[in-house]
Write an enzyme that holds these catalytic residues in place. Structure first.
Site, PDB file in Angstrom:
ATOM      1  N   SER A 126      29.016  52.622 -14.736  1.00 58.88           N
ATOM      2  CA  SER A 126      30.018  53.356 -13.961  1.00 58.88           C
ATOM      3  C   SER A 126      29.660  54.834 -13.823  1.00 58.88           C
ATOM      4  O   SER A 126      29.916  55.454 -12.783  1.00 58.88           O
ATOM      5  CB  SER A 126      31.406  53.200 -14.586  1.00 58.88           C
ATOM      6  OG  SER A 126      31.495  53.849 -15.840  1.00 58.88           O
ATOM      7  N   ASN A 127      29.050  55.423 -14.862  1.00 58.83           N
ATOM      8  CA  ASN A 127      28.602  56.809 -14.729  1.00 58.83           C
ATOM      9  C   ASN A 127      27.447  56.918 -13.734  1.00 58.83           C
ATOM     10  O   ASN A 127      27.376  57.882 -12.961  1.00 58.83           O
ATOM     11  CB  ASN A 127      28.190  57.364 -16.090  1.00 58.83           C
ATOM     12  CG  ASN A 127      29.359  57.904 -16.883  1.00 58.83           C
ATOM     13  OD1 ASN A 127      30.088  58.777 -16.414  1.00 58.83           O
ATOM     14  ND2 ASN A 127      29.552  57.380 -18.079  1.00 58.83           N
ATOM     15  N   MET A 178      22.632  52.522 -24.856  1.00 58.10           N
ATOM     16  CA  MET A 178      23.176  52.182 -26.166  1.00 58.10           C
ATOM     17  C   MET A 178      22.097  51.933 -27.222  1.00 58.10           C
ATOM     18  O   MET A 178      22.181  51.011 -28.026  1.00 58.10           O
ATOM     19  CB  MET A 178      24.080  50.955 -26.047  1.00 58.10           C
ATOM     20  CG  MET A 178      25.222  51.139 -25.078  1.00 58.10           C
ATOM     21  SD  MET A 178      26.283  52.564 -25.471  1.00 58.10           S
ATOM     22  CE  MET A 178      27.033  51.994 -26.994  1.00 58.10           C
ATOM     23  N   LEU A 231      17.224  56.569 -30.056  1.00 57.70           N
ATOM     24  CA  LEU A 231      15.853  56.826 -29.644  1.00 57.70           C
ATOM     25  C   LEU A 231      15.008  57.333 -30.806  1.00 57.70           C
ATOM     26  O   LEU A 231      15.491  58.069 -31.672  1.00 57.70           O
ATOM     27  CB  LEU A 231      15.823  57.845 -28.510  1.00 57.70           C
ATOM     28  CG  LEU A 231      16.435  57.380 -27.186  1.00 57.70           C
ATOM     29  CD1 LEU A 231      16.546  58.549 -26.212  1.00 57.70           C
ATOM     30  CD2 LEU A 231      15.609  56.252 -26.579  1.00 57.70           C
ATOM     31  N   ASN A 267      22.944  63.600 -22.650  1.00 61.28           N
ATOM     32  CA  ASN A 267      23.679  62.363 -22.904  1.00 61.28           C
ATOM     33  C   ASN A 267      25.157  62.631 -22.701  1.00 61.28           C
ATOM     34  O   ASN A 267      25.654  63.726 -22.991  1.00 61.28           O
ATOM     35  CB  ASN A 267      23.428  61.901 -24.344  1.00 61.28           C
ATOM     36  CG  ASN A 267      24.221  60.662 -24.708  1.00 61.28           C
ATOM     37  OD1 ASN A 267      24.174  59.656 -24.002  1.00 61.28           O
ATOM     38  ND2 ASN A 267      24.954  60.714 -25.806  1.00 61.28           N
ATOM     39  N   HIS A 299      28.780  61.363 -24.067  1.00 62.67           N
ATOM     40  CA  HIS A 299      29.285  60.653 -25.241  1.00 62.67           C
ATOM     41  C   HIS A 299      30.808  60.692 -25.234  1.00 62.67           C
ATOM     42  O   HIS A 299      31.404  61.757 -25.019  1.00 62.67           O
ATOM     43  CB  HIS A 299      28.752  61.304 -26.513  1.00 62.67           C
ATOM     44  CG  HIS A 299      29.230  60.640 -27.771  1.00 62.67           C
ATOM     45  ND1 HIS A 299      28.722  59.430 -28.194  1.00 62.67           N
ATOM     46  CD2 HIS A 299      30.188  61.000 -28.673  1.00 62.67           C
ATOM     47  CE1 HIS A 299      29.327  59.082 -29.321  1.00 62.67           C
ATOM     48  NE2 HIS A 299      30.215  60.009 -29.625  1.00 62.67           N
ATOM     49  N   SER A 342      31.954  64.355 -24.083  1.00 66.63           N
ATOM     50  CA  SER A 342      31.053  65.501 -24.201  1.00 66.63           C
ATOM     51  C   SER A 342      29.717  65.192 -23.537  1.00 66.63           C
ATOM     52  O   SER A 342      29.214  64.072 -23.643  1.00 66.63           O
ATOM     53  CB  SER A 342      30.782  65.834 -25.684  1.00 66.63           C
ATOM     54  OG  SER A 342      31.969  66.054 -26.401  1.00 66.63           O
ATOM     55  N   ASP A 365      23.614  62.168 -31.450  1.00 66.91           N
ATOM     56  CA  ASP A 365      24.812  62.824 -30.919  1.00 66.91           C
ATOM     57  C   ASP A 365      25.068  64.185 -31.559  1.00 66.91           C
ATOM     58  O   ASP A 365      26.231  64.614 -31.689  1.00 66.91           O
ATOM     59  CB  ASP A 365      26.045  61.934 -31.093  1.00 66.91           C
ATOM     60  CG  ASP A 365      25.938  60.626 -30.326  1.00 66.91           C
ATOM     61  OD1 ASP A 365      25.280  60.614 -29.271  1.00 66.91           O
ATOM     62  OD2 ASP A 365      26.517  59.616 -30.782  1.00 66.91           O
TER      63      ASP A 365
END
Length: 230
Positions: free
Chosen positions: A24-25, A101, A104, A118, A120, A147, A156
């Protein structure tokens, strides 16, 4: 703007998008590109889930796709090396993790320092990792949000560029909270990338600047859809 018209322009920010789910993003980025409100060239969409909806969204928009299955590799590091070798073939200036998901490998993250962001679903530094909506509810938080941050080797934990906030309602559950937040996530990601594309945000491996200035905290998404320091 059509994909062919996009490819004829030279003033666009070349990006690749990594996604693992419904995309969706990614669709928000495609829609903003097509509306002429986001000056990007989406050169490729890559995924670790060959059957995910994000890849189909990319194909429907005429964007090149790459699907790699982690099961075909000996370990995470070898998968990530191949993934980022494929990314390099698109020569992006920015790598966008939009619902990707996987954790890395630090080596590939370090090699892309200052070129990867990213989105989040929490108000970082709160709730890195998974199940962020339920964790916010369990903690009794009044506010929740999303964020956009620079990707660093620690999960993150990179510098937060911008955030969007919503009030948690008394009858919220994880599903309703996620659904109410999602449209703001879309606006937030597009707004951040627009500032990067317009050379207003400059990224470094452990820092970022807006309009040449260090800011004391993340930009905040306002009701007008614009990012500003609050």
């Amino acid at each position: 703007m059509s994909a062919s018209a996009e490819n004829s322009r030279t003033d666009l920010l070349p990006i690749v998008v990594l996604a693992s789910g419904r995309g969706s993003n990614l669709q928000a980025l495609i829609d903003a590109r097509d509306a002429g409100t986001l000056a990007v060239e989406i050169r490729g969409v890559l995924s670790d889930k060959p059957k995910c909806q994000a890849l189909q969204r990319a194909r429907d928009a005429g964007i090149a796709t790459v699907a790699l299955s982690p099961r075909d590799y000996a370990d995470r590091a070898s998968f990530d090396r191949d993934l980022f070798a494929r990314i390099a073939e698109f020569s992006p200036r920015l790598i966008v993790l939009a619902g990707f998901m996987r954790v890395l490998d630090p080596a590939v993250v370090s090699a892309c320092a200052g070129r990867m962001i990213n989105i989040h679903p929490s108000l970082l530094p709160k709730y890195p990792g998974l199940h962020t909506h339920q964790r916010a509810l369990d903690a009794g938080d009044a506010l929740h949000g999303s964020s956009v941050h620079i990707v660093t080797p620690t999960l993150d934990a990179g510098p937060v560029i911008a955030q969007a906030q919503i009030q948690i309602q008394s009858d919220d559950n994880a599903e309703t909270l996620a659904a109410r937040l999602l449209p703001l996530e879309h606006h937030l990601l597009c707004a951040c990338i627009a500032l990067i594309a317009n050379d207003r945000i400059h990224l470094a491996s452990d820092d970022w600047r807006c309009d040449g200035q260090h800011l004391p905290g993340p930009l905040q998404l306002g009701g007008d859809g614009e990012l500003a320091q609050r």
